[in-house]
Design a protein around this motif. Structure first.
Motif, PDB file in Angstrom:
ATOM      1  N   ALA A  45      44.421  36.129  32.383  1.00 49.81           N
ATOM      2  CA  ALA A  45      43.493  36.527  31.319  1.00 49.81           C
ATOM      3  C   ALA A  45      42.408  35.463  31.247  1.00 49.81           C
ATOM      4  N   GLN A 100      39.664  45.009  32.535  1.00 46.63           N
ATOM      5  CA  GLN A 100      40.799  44.774  33.421  1.00 46.63           C
ATOM      6  C   GLN A 100      40.388  45.211  34.816  1.00 46.63           C
ATOM      7  N   THR A 126      42.298  40.116  33.833  1.00 48.14           N
ATOM      8  CA  THR A 126      41.391  40.493  32.751  1.00 48.14           C
ATOM      9  C   THR A 126      40.239  39.499  32.693  1.00 48.14           C
TER      10      THR A 126
END
Length: 178
Positions: A45, A100, A126
């Motif tokens: 992320a 994503q 992400t």
């Protein structure tokens, strides 16, 4: 008269052929090229909006057979670079914050020895918020700080006892020169 009964044991030649086939198949599977590492890693992320996507292989690969099997969702144009066993895809357009990205490498890419990869490799990451880098404070020994909408407070990136007078990012944004 005595009748000859057929032997219930499999013929020795058949057993040898099965063993040889199994051995060759095992050798091919063991020596087949595989994906050793990917960047950004699966599940990451906060990846940059314009991340380079790298795949390291266990063997040198034929570039044309790898590049044609790489798929991005959402798709992006870009360029490929090779360094030894590592392929890097550099997108020419950024992904939006929070997007994503799914990367798939289809099976069948060939090593320079002609052995194929077995099974697809797929992972996702992400995209994080953009970051702003700046010098602070202005009237004394400055450091390089970064701010992002992900964090409420600026984070020190580089601090030097002599202060930093100027800095620049590398073209891909992966390093700071000061």
């Amino acid at each position: 008269p005595a009748m000859l009964r057929p032997s219930r044991r499999p013929p020795l030649l058949l057993l040898a052929a099965i063993g040889l086939t199994a051995g060759l198949l095992a050798a091919v599977l063991i020596s087949a090229p595989r994906v050793a590492e990917v960047q950004p890693p699966g599940g990451a992320a906060g990846a940059p909006a314009l991340p380079s996507i790298s795949i390291s292989f266990t063997q040198p690969m034929r570039a044309d057979t790898v590049e044609g099997r790489l798929h991005l969702e959402p798709p992006r144009p870009g360029t490929f670079r090779w360094s030894g066993r590592e392929m890097t895809f550099v997108p020419s357009q950024p992904w939006p914050e929070g997007e994503q990205v799914t990367v798939t490498l289809d099976a069948g890419a060939l090593s320079v020895r002609g052995l194929p990869t077995f099974g697809p490799t797929q992972w996702s990451f992400t995209v994080g918020a953009g970051r702003l880098a700046y010098l602070w404070p202005a009237n004394e020994d400055s450091g390089v700080y970064v701010w992002s909408s992900d964090t409420a407070e600026p984070q020190p990136l580089i601090q030097s006892p002599q202060g930093v007078t100027d800095f620049s990012l590398t073209p891909d944004g992966s390093a700071v020169v000061y």
